[in-house]
Design a protein around this motif. Structure first.
Motif, PDB file in Angstrom:
ATOM      1  N   HIS B 241      13.955  19.331 -16.185  1.00 46.15           N
ATOM      2  CA  HIS B 241      14.500  18.058 -16.476  1.00 46.15           C
ATOM      3  C   HIS B 241      16.054  17.760 -15.812  1.00 46.15           C
ATOM      4  N   ASP B 242      16.843  18.588 -16.048  1.00 43.08           N
ATOM      5  CA  ASP B 242      18.194  18.484 -15.429  1.00 43.08           C
ATOM      6  C   ASP B 242      18.220  18.059 -14.256  1.00 43.08           C
ATOM      7  N   ARG B 247      15.031  11.894 -13.584  1.00 41.08           N
ATOM      8  CA  ARG B 247      15.813  11.930 -14.876  1.00 41.08           C
ATOM      9  C   ARG B 247      16.308  10.586 -15.051  1.00 41.08           C
ATOM     10  N   TYR B 250      14.421   8.531 -17.226  1.00 43.21           N
ATOM     11  CA  TYR B 250      14.424   8.971 -18.977  1.00 43.21           C
ATOM     12  C   TYR B 250      15.668   8.413 -19.503  1.00 43.21           C
ATOM     13  N   ASP B 251      16.725   8.536 -18.784  1.00 46.49           N
ATOM     14  CA  ASP B 251      17.981   7.997 -19.282  1.00 46.49           C
ATOM     15  C   ASP B 251      17.912   6.463 -19.589  1.00 46.49           C
ATOM     16  N   TYR B 271       7.786  11.923 -19.516  1.00 50.28           N
ATOM     17  CA  TYR B 271       8.059  12.768 -20.773  1.00 50.28           C
ATOM     18  C   TYR B 271       6.762  12.107 -21.702  1.00 50.28           C
ATOM     19  N   GLU B 272       6.351  10.734 -21.732  1.00 53.17           N
ATOM     20  CA  GLU B 272       5.486  10.248 -22.512  1.00 53.17           C
ATOM     21  C   GLU B 272       3.951  10.884 -22.153  1.00 53.17           C
ATOM     22  N   LYS B 276       6.726  18.914 -19.905  1.00 48.88           N
ATOM     23  CA  LYS B 276       7.602  19.952 -20.415  1.00 48.88           C
ATOM     24  C   LYS B 276       8.930  20.378 -19.618  1.00 48.88           C
ATOM     25  N   PRO B 278      11.690  19.117 -19.757  1.00 50.38           N
ATOM     26  CA  PRO B 278      13.230  19.517 -20.564  1.00 50.38           C
ATOM     27  C   PRO B 278      13.367  20.917 -21.330  1.00 50.38           C
ATOM     28  N   VAL B 279      12.143  21.695 -21.555  1.00 50.57           N
ATOM     29  CA  VAL B 279      12.201  22.816 -21.892  1.00 50.57           C
ATOM     30  C   VAL B 279      11.854  24.068 -20.985  1.00 50.57           C
ATOM     31  N   TYR B 281      12.413  26.234 -17.721  1.00 55.53           N
ATOM     32  CA  TYR B 281      13.719  26.866 -16.790  1.00 55.53           C
ATOM     33  C   TYR B 281      13.001  27.423 -15.454  1.00 55.53           C
ATOM     34  N   PRO B 320       3.623  14.379 -25.704  1.00 61.39           N
ATOM     35  CA  PRO B 320       4.720  14.588 -25.567  1.00 61.39           C
ATOM     36  C   PRO B 320       5.577  15.806 -26.299  1.00 61.39           C
ATOM     37  N   LEU B 321       6.708  16.241 -25.760  1.00 61.02           N
ATOM     38  CA  LEU B 321       7.355  17.210 -26.230  1.00 61.02           C
ATOM     39  C   LEU B 321       7.805  17.113 -27.730  1.00 61.02           C
TER      40      LEU B 321
END
Lengths: 219, 361
Positions: B241-242, B247, B250-251, B271-272, B276, B278-279, B281, B320-321
């Motif tokens: 996600h980063d 991204r 998302y913002d 996201y919707e 996954k 954002p979590v 790596y 979604p998360l």
């Protein structure tokens, strides 16, 4: 099962069950209480009980001008954090998705950065409310442990949500899990503390309004 | 025959520098590759030269590759490079002494090759494992040459320098580990306790993560810095996600609602629809796949979180998360009924008390 799985699964399910059980318990216990009927004749020109009740529900949303100077800070600050909470809870897309997952309803969300800004203002406002409670002599006298727990249960999800959004202090999945757990704690506490005013304020104001309007008094 | 053996022996003894010269790779190209490896591993610029020198002096590294409960997707990923590249040369430089899919030998000859390599490279060889290890019923659900995976792993890692668990199955149990885990599958790190274990998860893992980790070991003689899940920080230090090119959406709160709506076509955040990222790596968003062409999110599908433990059991891939993984409908209905009963009971109690008072009066 890691912390995030626990938070998204059993923790939120248990907390929602307690929330629903406690809220319906308290509402039913209040609304089904025996009421002694008022046999007196209504004052001439008095509005109906229903319109009197509705009027008071809305009239009490702003203080009487006799008290406005003394209560202006509390009133405005309360508006700031109540509206802030509403915007954050119902405007942030991940929150809408959470609600959609439970009830199947959704609506358009707001930009994440806007929500973040509102969240910061809300948190500052909540701290201002706490400071007022702690440092105002009357506020301090009237406050009990339950009030401070209610404040904490409200502020914690805002703080942890901001930390999760900005990835501050820990890994995102840990922050997200803590945020969801703080929301679970909020749900569990909600029916048993003064947070229940979110439902009860309508009935308490309405009962007062109905009683007084019958006597020809607008309160 | 003797000439062939001598040639193999010579190739074992030559350094990577010699091998690259023999294959016509210039020092400049090799330095560029070392700088690339150093940069993807987030090493300082000065490390590129040190890495190049270390790699140039390094000798052929004996590697034993064990395949257990797996689908061979990891091997497919690592061997199907986009085009002949320096990564291939790095892999050429490795002496892959045992690998079910790639080795020419089979049966007893293959097992003999494994044992010979273990004997000749005692304490120096690397063991790469893909696939989880089934433990239920004595490990009978995956056996090779009459030996359980448990026994082969224990025997092979005994004198290894390090163990690399490639793919999510080897690193975290993966799909065989998913509920209800009928074979009692466990990750390699549950069984190997006295050797360094490096996890390179992913379903499959990114080839550069593999090449970079081995190159680091060859150049510096030690394993790279690992995170709390035993993954090299250089490849697993940031969430997808980063570093995702979606991204900004998302913002701005712009989300695709389905895989074929306008938002999806415009490249909005997934996201919707259950991403996954954002979590998770991994380096998919930066290194990408197929020679840097694309990665799942760029192809229009949300991240599944395949480089994280238990990704298969973390609820729907399309939820979604932030949504609960529970289905609390029945629980909430029961709670509502219980709450109504309690409330009604409390009100009835109040009524009976009032009536008792009225009677007294």
């Amino acid at each position: 099962m890691d912390l995030l799985d626990f938070a998204r699964g059993p923790a939120i399910e248990f907390s929602l069950a307690v929330f629903v059980l406690g809220t319906i318990w308290r509402l039913a216990a209040v609304l089904l209480l025996p009421r002694r009927g008022d046999l007196s004749k209504a004052r001439e020109g008095a509005p109906s009980r229903v319109s009197g009740a509705m009027g008071t529900v809305f009239r009490r949303m702003w203080p009487n001008k006799a008290f406005i100077h003394r209560t202006i800070f509390t009133t405005l600050n309360s508006y700031v954090f109540h509206l802030g909470l509403a915007i954050v809870v119902f405007g942030f897309v991940p929150h809408i998705q959470f609600i959609h997952g439970l009830f199947g309803v959704s609506w358009p969300g707001l930009p994440t950065n806007f929500i973040y800004g509102v969240g910061v203002i809300t948190l500052v406002s909540l701290f201002a409310a706490l400071a007022r409670r702690l440092f105002h002599p009357v506020g301090r006298l009237l406050s009990g442990v339950s009030d401070y727990i209610s404040w904490f249960m409200t502020a914690a999800p805002v703080l942890t949500g901001l930390l999760a959004t900005s990835h501050l202090g820990a890994r995102y999945e840990t922050l997200l899990a803590i945020h969801i757990l703080s929301v679970a704690a909020f749900f569990i506490w909600f029916p048993f503390g003064k947070l229940m005013h979110a439902f009860l304020f309508v009935f308490s104001r309405g009962a007062t309004g109905a009683r007084f309007s019958h006597r020809g008094v607008n309160v | 025959m003797n000439e062939h053996v001598t040639a193999i022996s010579k190739r074992r003894d030559e350094t990577l520098g010699d091998a690259l010269s023999r294959q016509g790779i210039s020092r400049r190209a090799f330095l560029k590759y070392s700088a690339y490896l150093a940069s993807i591993m987030a090493l300082p610029p000065s490390a590129a030269k040190v890495m190049a020198e270390g790699l140039a002096k390094a000798r052929r590294q004996a590697v034993i590759w064990l395949s257990f409960q797996e689908c061979t997707g990891c091997t497919e990923s690592l061997t199907r490079s986009f085009s002949p590249s320096l990564e291939d040369l790095i892999f050429d430089f490795i002496s892959l002494d045992y690998h079910h899919t790639l080795q020419a030998a089979s049966g007893e000859a293959a097992e003999a090759a494994r044992r010979q390599s273990m004997e000749e490279n005692k304490g120096k060889y690397i063991v790469i494992v893909d696939g989880s290890v089934p433990m239920a019923d004595g490990g009978i659900y995956s056996m090779i040459a009459g030996q359980t995976n448990i026994d082969i792993l224990a025997e092979t890692v005994e004198n290894a320098a390090a163990v690399i668990a490639v793919g999510t199955c080897a690193a975290f149990g993966g799909l065989p580990f998913a509920n209800p885990n009928p074979t009692g599958a466990v990750p390699v790190s549950d069984l190997v306790k006295n050797k360094p274990v490096i996890n390179i998860p992913g379903c499959p893992p990114i080839p550069e993560a593999m090449a970079g980790t081995i190159a680091h070991f060859l150049a510096f003689g030690k394993i790279p810095e690992l995170d709390d899940l035993g993954r090299p920080r250089s490849f697993f230090g940031e969430t997808i996600h980063d570093r995702c090119y979606r991204r900004p959406f998302y913002d701005r709160g712009m989300f695709a609602k389905s895989f074929d709506d306008e938002g999806a076509r415009e490249g909005w955040c997934l996201y919707e629809v259950g991403c996954k990222g954002p979590v998770t790596y991994n380096a998919c968003a930066t290194l990408k796949w197929n020679g840097g062409v694309s990665f799942p999110i760029q192809s229009g599908h949300g991240c599944l979180g395949c480089s994280e433990p238990n990704f298969w059991d973390r609820g729907s891939f399309y939820k979604p998360l932030s949504a609960s993984t529970a289905a609390p409908g029945k629980t909430i209905a029961a709670a509502a009924a219980a709450g109504a009963a309690l409330g009604a009971g409390a009100a009835m109690l109040a009524r009976s008390r009032r009536n008792a008072h009225l009677k007294k009066d």
